[in-house]
Design an enzyme around this catalytic site. Sequence first.
Site, PDB file in Angstrom:
ATOM      1  N   GLY A  13      -4.322   1.475  -9.769  1.00 19.03           N
ATOM      2  CA  GLY A  13      -3.113   0.689  -9.845  1.00 19.03           C
ATOM      3  C   GLY A  13      -1.902   1.411  -9.313  1.00 19.03           C
ATOM      4  O   GLY A  13      -0.799   1.140  -9.738  1.00 19.03           O
ATOM      5  N   CYS A  14      -2.057   2.333  -8.408  1.00 21.86           N
ATOM      6  CA  CYS A  14      -0.959   3.109  -7.827  1.00 21.86           C
ATOM      7  C   CYS A  14      -0.349   4.075  -8.852  1.00 21.86           C
ATOM      8  O   CYS A  14      -0.347   3.818 -10.037  1.00 21.86           O
ATOM      9  CB  CYS A  14       0.167   2.236  -7.273  1.00 21.86           C
ATOM     10  SG  CYS A  14      -0.170   1.541  -5.663  1.00 21.86           S
TER      11      CYS A  14
END
Lengths: 374, 245
Positions: A13-14
């Site tokens: 998710g970054c």
Amino acid sequence: MLKLEGDIRIPSGCAIAAVMNRSAERFDGHTIIASIATMHKRSNGLGGGFAAYGIYPEYRDYYALHVFYDDDGARQMCERYLQHHFRIKDREPVPVRRTRKITDAPLIWRYFAVPREDRLYREQLGEEDFVARVMMTINSDLRGAFVASSGKDMAAFKGVGYPEDIGEFFRLEEYQAYLWTAHGRFPTNTPGWWGGAHPFTLLNWSVVHNGEISSYSTNRRYLEMYGYKISLQTDTEVIAYAFDFLMRQQGLSLEDTIDVIAAPFWSNLEQEKQAHLRRKYAGLLLNGPFSIIVATNNGLMAVNDRIKLRPLVAATRDEFLYVASEESAIRAVAPVLDRVWSPGGGEPIIGLLYNKKGLLEASPVGLQTDAQSA
Amino acid sequence: MAVFDAVDYDQHSLLEALKASPDQEIEVLNLNGHRYLGCGWKNSKRLVLRGTAGNNLGAFADGPTILLYGNGQEGVGNTMSDGEIVVYGRVGDIAGYGMRGGGLYIRDDAGYRLGIHMKAYQDKRPVIVVGGQAGAFVGEYMAGGTIIVLGVNGSNRSLIGPYCGTGMYEGEIYMRGEVPRRHLAENTKTEVLHGEKDLQSILPYLMRFAAHFSYDIDLILAEPFTRLTAVDKRIFSHMYTGFTG
């Protein structure tokens, strides 16, 4: 056979991180690499990058242009274009460490340069507008060349790979800076390519971002009306230009800028000024989930979308400020902290060097008056 | 008791080692961001953790006791069914998400979306107690169970963020002190409760919180509590069926 959703799981998710010394004392790239590497599993190897401030003090008065090229032909073409617009003091390939983990790297060069006086005069542009325009023209029109960063005494180092591998590739342990930001990418909706990795930059601005800008098309159309060319295929690009437009061009304060990009809901607006900003700059409201770190040579600002759909943690220890997607990324480099907290949605963390009052030195006077009268 | 030093393990091998341990009591030192600790455990083990636990601590847990000496990140007690999680620190967003049983005790603050989608069924009665303050959307879409936010740790921030109880149709949220109505969802009603007698139903939870974190129960009971419950239990019926009975 193609694996269906559920057959594979990528728990990503970054990741974003920043470490800053508010006394402007410089430290090497080990720290930020160790911080972002803690969140390895948030990215998937399709993008990693860093921004560093205070790394070229010997060239403090020159724009440091970091440029990627597909091949030598693109380099020659771009250098002719650059020489036409700039007086280049020094040029060299950016030193890299060849590793098995980073493949298909472009040619990477840096230039320390100032705009040519005659070109500035002919274009009737301020120096920064001139530089911004030349960089955008390279990105949109010169095939096989694109600018990774163009500020003074700062640079962006980015590419396709896990961030810790990108850091090793760029030999970041050899640089000293007082402010580092970092990003580990898990691309959604857009391709993973060298130009599309974070940070996104323009002049001294850099932005790293976890999330999605669902208002990308609206923001893009708005910025294009003011001459910004959007060419890097990642939604984050519009955030960098939105800050440049609102703060450098329009002279808005940081607080007002945040009321534009992460405006409270209409039902929660408490001041007439917020409503005015929301109407006037409606096209720059950033909708969708995000946590971002925006940096300049003066410091950083980190903020979530207004209903906080992404994680963000901040901490302090003496003159150090830390920001990250996960607390573990901070503890990895500073086990003992003075304070740890999570800001609310749309509530900024602002960290400036002790001798600075804002993210930018000063706003254009006329425009500032206009914004303040609003 | 088995003791593991997290520094010696990566994410996956730590989980494997903990799972393979036959010991009833397990301690893990130097945690930093390791995810899924105690995740899905269906046993009555006691897991003592030191450091910063990664996302989804105790997710889907069904029975174990987890003591965290340090802070949690996102998703602590996510969809947990039974057992107890005690955090001697703060936690990030979506703690107790979809929780359906057991207890989650947090000494300091909780992030956004505390206990959203929490639910209860027959003897499954989940409870979350937060010693500090909580962010926005507490108990959003709540369908059962109990959330208690105490604000006893001296934080000067507001006890609770906006949109508390949005879309809620069952369960109870207790907040120690007065709460501005603008932070509470439309479909909710409040009542103010005073002292031990009014708070009889949650007294065991408050006593347990006080015992875990060495608080004086009289200090906790010295302030009035606001209880938030849903007004209408079928709040979305008009949107999907057109049937309002």
